[in-house]
Design a protein around this motif. Structure first.
Motif, PDB file in Angstrom:
ATOM      1  N   ASN A 163       6.991   6.810  -6.009  1.00 17.93           N
ATOM      2  CA  ASN A 163       7.913   6.117  -6.907  1.00 17.93           C
ATOM      3  C   ASN A 163       9.329   6.129  -6.354  1.00 17.93           C
ATOM      4  OD1 ASN A 163       6.082   5.337  -8.799  1.00 17.93           O
ATOM      5  ND2 ASN A 163       6.331   7.180 -10.075  1.00 17.93           N
ATOM      6  N   GLU A 164       9.682   7.251  -5.755  1.00 15.78           N
ATOM      7  CA  GLU A 164      11.052   7.395  -5.267  1.00 15.78           C
ATOM      8  C   GLU A 164      11.267   6.686  -3.919  1.00 15.78           C
ATOM      9  OE1 GLU A 164      14.238  11.128  -5.188  1.00 15.78           O
ATOM     10  OE2 GLU A 164      12.177  11.345  -5.922  1.00 15.78           O
ATOM     11  N   TYR A 165      10.249   6.781  -3.035  1.00 12.65           N
ATOM     12  CA  TYR A 165      10.481   6.372  -1.647  1.00 12.65           C
ATOM     13  C   TYR A 165       9.632   5.187  -1.176  1.00 12.65           C
ATOM     14  CZ  TYR A 165      12.805  10.921  -1.504  1.00 12.65           C
ATOM     15  OH  TYR A 165      13.618  11.989  -1.756  1.00 12.65           O
ATOM     16  N   GLN A 166       9.064   4.440  -2.109  1.00 10.67           N
ATOM     17  CA  GLN A 166       8.133   3.403  -1.686  1.00 10.67           C
ATOM     18  C   GLN A 166       8.747   2.393  -0.713  1.00 10.67           C
ATOM     19  OE1 GLN A 166       6.046   1.158  -4.775  1.00 10.67           O
ATOM     20  NE2 GLN A 166       5.775  -0.505  -3.308  1.00 10.67           N
ATOM     21  N   SER A 167       9.946   1.946  -0.999  1.00  9.61           N
ATOM     22  CA  SER A 167      10.487   0.871  -0.157  1.00  9.61           C
ATOM     23  C   SER A 167      10.767   1.367   1.251  1.00  9.61           C
ATOM     24  CB  SER A 167      11.731   0.257  -0.803  1.00  9.61           C
ATOM     25  OG  SER A 167      12.733   1.244  -0.886  1.00  9.61           O
ATOM     26  N   VAL A 168      11.299   2.605   1.375  1.00 10.09           N
ATOM     27  CA  VAL A 168      11.556   3.100   2.728  1.00 10.09           C
ATOM     28  C   VAL A 168      10.238   3.325   3.478  1.00 10.09           C
ATOM     29  CG1 VAL A 168      11.979   5.407   1.766  1.00 10.09           C
ATOM     30  CG2 VAL A 168      12.636   4.944   4.103  1.00 10.09           C
ATOM     31  N   LEU A 169       9.215   3.812   2.765  1.00 12.71           N
ATOM     32  CA  LEU A 169       7.899   3.978   3.399  1.00 12.71           C
ATOM     33  C   LEU A 169       7.364   2.634   3.892  1.00 12.71           C
ATOM     34  CD1 LEU A 169       5.314   5.659   4.089  1.00 12.71           C
ATOM     35  CD2 LEU A 169       4.518   5.188   1.759  1.00 12.71           C
ATOM     36  N   GLU A 170       7.411   1.642   3.032  1.00 18.82           N
ATOM     37  CA  GLU A 170       6.914   0.314   3.420  1.00 18.82           C
ATOM     38  C   GLU A 170       7.640  -0.229   4.642  1.00 18.82           C
ATOM     39  OE1 GLU A 170       6.454  -1.805  -0.763  1.00 18.82           O
ATOM     40  OE2 GLU A 170       5.457  -2.969   0.818  1.00 18.82           O
ATOM     41  N   ASN A 171       8.965  -0.051   4.641  1.00 16.99           N
ATOM     42  CA  ASN A 171       9.748  -0.551   5.782  1.00 16.99           C
ATOM     43  C   ASN A 171       9.376   0.140   7.085  1.00 16.99           C
ATOM     44  OD1 ASN A 171      11.127  -2.416   4.318  1.00 16.99           O
ATOM     45  ND2 ASN A 171      12.865  -1.045   3.843  1.00 16.99           N
ATOM     46  N   VAL A 172       9.228   1.461   7.005  1.00 18.63           N
ATOM     47  CA  VAL A 172       8.917   2.220   8.222  1.00 18.63           C
ATOM     48  C   VAL A 172       7.545   1.824   8.761  1.00 18.63           C
ATOM     49  CG1 VAL A 172       8.378   4.534   9.059  1.00 18.63           C
ATOM     50  CG2 VAL A 172      10.462   4.134   7.745  1.00 18.63           C
ATOM     51  N   LEU A 173       6.576   1.668   7.868  1.00 23.11           N
ATOM     52  CA  LEU A 173       5.230   1.270   8.304  1.00 23.11           C
ATOM     53  C   LEU A 173       5.287  -0.099   8.984  1.00 23.11           C
ATOM     54  CD1 LEU A 173       3.154   2.436   5.183  1.00 23.11           C
ATOM     55  CD2 LEU A 173       3.087   3.453   7.481  1.00 23.11           C
ATOM     56  N   LYS A 174       6.050  -1.009   8.390  1.00 20.90           N
ATOM     57  CA  LYS A 174       6.184  -2.365   8.919  1.00 20.90           C
ATOM     58  C   LYS A 174       6.842  -2.348  10.299  1.00 20.90           C
ATOM     59  CE  LYS A 174       7.218  -6.895   6.971  1.00 20.90           C
ATOM     60  NZ  LYS A 174       7.814  -7.578   5.799  1.00 20.90           N
ATOM     61  N   GLU A 175       7.949  -1.600  10.369  1.00 19.61           N
ATOM     62  CA  GLU A 175       8.663  -1.454  11.648  1.00 19.61           C
ATOM     63  C   GLU A 175       7.736  -1.039  12.786  1.00 19.61           C
ATOM     64  OE1 GLU A 175      11.765   1.589  11.726  1.00 19.61           O
ATOM     65  OE2 GLU A 175      12.744   0.446  10.114  1.00 19.61           O
ATOM     66  N   HIS A 176       6.786  -0.155  12.469  1.00 23.63           N
ATOM     67  CA  HIS A 176       5.886   0.355  13.503  1.00 23.63           C
ATOM     68  C   HIS A 176       4.601  -0.459  13.619  1.00 23.63           C
ATOM     69  CE1 HIS A 176       8.622   3.779  13.173  1.00 23.63           C
ATOM     70  NE2 HIS A 176       8.267   4.032  14.423  1.00 23.63           N
ATOM     71  N   GLY A 177       4.563  -1.594  12.918  1.00 19.42           N
ATOM     72  CA  GLY A 177       3.411  -2.488  13.047  1.00 19.42           C
ATOM     73  C   GLY A 177       2.128  -1.919  12.473  1.00 19.42           C
ATOM     74  N   ILE A 178       2.262  -1.050  11.456  1.00 12.32           N
ATOM     75  CA  ILE A 178       1.074  -0.411  10.875  1.00 12.32           C
ATOM     76  C   ILE A 178       0.612  -1.220   9.665  1.00 12.32           C
ATOM     77  CG2 ILE A 178       0.180   1.689   9.763  1.00 12.32           C
ATOM     78  CD1 ILE A 178       2.492   3.174  11.286  1.00 12.32           C
ATOM     79  N   SER A 179      -0.639  -1.655   9.662  1.00 10.04           N
ATOM     80  CA  SER A 179      -1.139  -2.405   8.510  1.00 10.04           C
ATOM     81  C   SER A 179      -1.783  -1.445   7.510  1.00 10.04           C
ATOM     82  CB  SER A 179      -2.118  -3.486   8.957  1.00 10.04           C
ATOM     83  OG  SER A 179      -3.265  -2.888   9.503  1.00 10.04           O
ATOM     84  N   VAL A 180      -1.650  -1.786   6.235  1.00 12.92           N
ATOM     85  CA  VAL A 180      -2.018  -0.864   5.159  1.00 12.92           C
ATOM     86  C   VAL A 180      -3.287  -1.319   4.431  1.00 12.92           C
ATOM     87  CG1 VAL A 180      -1.290   0.066   2.918  1.00 12.92           C
ATOM     88  CG2 VAL A 180       0.370  -0.124   4.806  1.00 12.92           C
ATOM     89  N   HIS A 181      -4.252  -0.378   4.311  1.00 12.21           N
ATOM     90  CA  HIS A 181      -5.440  -0.564   3.480  1.00 12.21           C
ATOM     91  C   HIS A 181      -5.288   0.426   2.328  1.00 12.21           C
ATOM     92  CE1 HIS A 181      -7.940  -2.400   6.913  1.00 12.21           C
ATOM     93  NE2 HIS A 181      -6.728  -2.194   7.392  1.00 12.21           N
ATOM     94  N   GLY A 182      -5.066  -0.095   1.114  1.00 15.69           N
ATOM     95  CA  GLY A 182      -4.703   0.827   0.046  1.00 15.69           C
ATOM     96  C   GLY A 182      -5.686   0.909  -1.099  1.00 15.69           C
ATOM     97  N   ASP A 183      -5.476   1.922  -1.967  1.00 15.24           N
ATOM     98  CA  ASP A 183      -6.241   1.957  -3.211  1.00 15.24           C
ATOM     99  C   ASP A 183      -5.626   0.928  -4.168  1.00 15.24           C
ATOM    100  OD1 ASP A 183      -3.931   3.130  -4.243  1.00 15.24           O
ATOM    101  OD2 ASP A 183      -4.815   5.119  -4.476  1.00 15.24           O
ATOM    102  N   GLU A 184      -6.169   0.833  -5.375  1.00 17.92           N
ATOM    103  CA  GLU A 184      -5.712  -0.206  -6.312  1.00 17.92           C
ATOM    104  C   GLU A 184      -4.208  -0.173  -6.537  1.00 17.92           C
ATOM    105  OE1 GLU A 184      -7.382  -0.944 -10.309  1.00 17.92           O
ATOM    106  OE2 GLU A 184      -9.315  -0.464  -9.344  1.00 17.92           O
TER     107      GLU A 184
END
Lengths: 424, 424
Positions: free
Chosen positions: B279-300
């Motif tokens: 809840n607190e850090y979602q946007s920074v997490l998303e950005n970092v994953l994107k920056e490193h070209g990591i694609s996300v397979h998530g739960d619901e």
């Protein structure tokens, strides 16, 4: 209908029981030594208090055994008495007195980057024990498993089913009074052999299988299991009497290893004797063997030289007699003795009798076995004789544990790393 | 016709080669450390001197690979250069520098009856190594086996057959100049898959099998072998970011574990994240994953909350991506994170990121894996990163050896008893 009876009727019981054991193992793994010891004392008391119930159930197995005309030796192993049950209880109290290996730090160091590494001893998880007629294994194996933080799934022989069911019922009732979950000790209470084979491949829920019994039981488990196996037991043990062997030591060791308990795995099965020694002492050897009622299966030389020897078959060299027979092979060198053991030995226990230290050194370093002896009886390959306390079996394999297996053999290790953000 | 070619044509070659290795192992087992080290240095020199021969043979494998249109990553692993061969040689020299475990007295005591008991470390005997395309395993595994006093029977992948044949020919030529019998290193130089299955059941001549490669190779060996197996490698590793995780540590560790070498077994495959932290850090997490070209397979929850996440399949939770994808599971407690790891983990390496010591302690003690990390990257599960020197693989099983396996994992012990006539 008791819980056990319903389990027998439920086709999926093996898997369900193994899952329940695994769940219990996770609670048990983090219990401290004091709680585990208290539990073992409670189980010991419970077994003594419920002795008459266990004896009644044992009588059903004995009755069945009499109907099937089982051998006297078999019936002896199957038969329980008040005194034997007291021995079971005493065994549990002794296991409580053994050191708990769990939690021990095996090694620890800190990397240059500041990350701390600790290698800690932890339980294996769930032990699957597959065994034959002795009901004492039910108690002994459960005690060792619980003390080392493991759950256990037991599959005993069908001829002891009533005794084993009674014992496990008493153990589970006892566990209900302790910090150990009752599910930590499970008996697969069916005489269906398929239940064992289900255990063989249950890698998800069983961490190790320990077969105890004859060669064919052990081979079946080794050949069919995908769960890792701790192989125990078959001992085709040799006594090599070198040309420099002391007469008294040679005879004492030979007779002790052959006759003290001929049916156990550390008993001697073959005498390898140097021809020079035999030339000098043949008549005294023959007399001593005769005195102890030992029949001789010999190689050509022995058959021609001894009064009562029959020719040894390939089977005589390769397998255990488990009785008062011995195979005798004559050799002209220690090298030849080592070659014979390499060919026929089962890597259990091998002994040399000699006063020549250099020959002993060659034998001790060249022989590939769990235990090698210089001037002592192979009968010492035993947890309690070597001072380990109770053992869960004697490993004849090389991986994980070799020789008598006490509590540490029922553990593994885990690397625990503590950092403050270290990356590579 | 070279010896190797004649072996390929001889139908019984696997058994004959294993027997020859076993014979050699008995001489090798009693060699001292100095002789073994000298041999490794000679092998290192020989590899460097014969580099052009090896590179020529390697070119045949590369040519074949190009014809078969193998992937670039595969061709990279297969391809040798002068520099890589120099690295092989350097690896052998480093193994020579590691302590020899053989001969170490693990424990010793004297019984009341005067019999002395010594538990000594001895080689396993013959190691069977079954592996895929990397020719470096041929050199690394041989070096570790020989240093620990073991003979080795190698069965490499068919795509590297010319390279492996050339390497083993150079090694055997080198061994001829040393105290180690040349037969101590054997290559099953055939592309016939049956050769591996023959090794699976050769209990008389092979003491342990070590499969190295993908999950399907390892499963085949585990399921079919009766020879004991040291199971290595598949790592479905998790990073659990607790609600009390430090942001910088969490991101550094996650990115390092995911991206440093995504195809190796200690790379992270799943991020488990506490919802409070997310809840607190979602946007920074998303950005970092994107920056490193990591694609996300998530739960619901992740699929609904993240911009570019696809739903994770059962396979995504259970298997390695071995590339720049990650599965993300959200949880509301550490308990839930542990349950997810219990269900999907492969008992390799698992990490928690948290500033809460009590939560870390629960995670570290409850997780059942070879290596557990608090605030550090799973990438450290590696013999050289942990300071063991070279490793023969990373064990994900619990018996014998767990985690990175260096020289001691290639040994067993033997009880050596010295008496003056003791009997029981």
């Amino acid at each position: 209908m008791s819980i056990l009876e319903s389990d027998v009727r439920n086709k999926t019981n093996v898997k369900e029981q193994a899952k329940a054991a695994q769940k219990a193992s996770k609670e048990l793994a983090i219990l401290n030594e004091k709680d585990k010891n208290e539990a073992l004392f409670i189980l010991a008391d419970e077994l003594e208090e419920q002795a008459s119930f266990i004896l009644n159930e044992n009588e059903k197995d004995l009755q069945n055994g009499r109907e099937k005309d089982f051998s006297q030796a078999f019936m002896d192993r199957l038969s329980l008495t008040e005194e034997r049950i007291a021995d079971f209880a005493e065994g549990l109290r002794q296991v409580a007195g053994q050191d708990d290996p769990v939690g021990e730090t095996v090694s620890e160091w800190t990397l240059d980057n500041g990350m701390r590494v600790e290698q800690k001893r932890v339980p294996l998880g769930v032990i699957g024990m597959i065994y034959e007629a002795r009901p004492n294994v039910t108690v002994d194996a459960t005690g060792l498993a619980l003390k080392s933080g493991n759950a256990i799934v037991l599959k005993g022989g069908s001829s002891a089913i009533h005794s084993n069911k009674a014992i496990i019922q008493v153990i589970q009732q006892g566990l209900a009074k302790t910090s150990i979950p009752a599910d930590a000790a499970q008996l697969i209470a069916t005489t269906d052999r398929k239940a064992s084979s289900e255990m063989f491949t249950m890698k998800e829920h069983i961490d190790v299988l320990i077969p105890r019994g004859g060669g064919s039981l052990i081979n079946t488990v080794v050949n069919e299991a995908t769960v890792p196996v701790l192989e125990t037991g078959v001992g085709n043990c040799h006594i090599y009497v070198d040309k420099e062997a002391d007469l008294e030591k040679a005879l004492n060791i030979l007779i002790n290893a052959k006759t003290d308990r001929p049916a156990v795995c550390n008993a001697a099965e073959t005498l390898i004797v140097h021809k020079d020694w035999l030339n000098e002492y043949q008549s005294v050897l023959e007399n001593v063997l005769k005195e102890h009622g030992i029949s001789v299966h010999g190689d050509e030389f022995v058959v021609s030289a001894f009064a009562d020897a029959v020719p040894a078959s390939e089977k005589d060299w390769a397998e255990e007699f488990l009785g008062l027979s011995i195979a005798i092979k004559t050799v002209e060198s220690t090298e030849e003795a080592i070659e014979h053991i390499d060919r026929y030995g089962t890597k259990h226990s091998e002994a040399i009798v000699t006063e020549d230290a250099a020959t002993a050194e060659v034998f001790m370093s060249r022989i590939d076995a769990a235990a090698v002896y210089h001037n002592a009886s192979t009968r010492f390959t035993d947890g309690s004789a070597l001072g380990f306390g109770a053992e869960i079996g004697i490993s004849t394999q090389k991986l994980h544990a070799r020789g008598p297996m006490g509590l540490p053999a029922l553990t593994t290790t885990k690397y625990c790393m503590t950092g403050d953000g270290q990356i590579r």
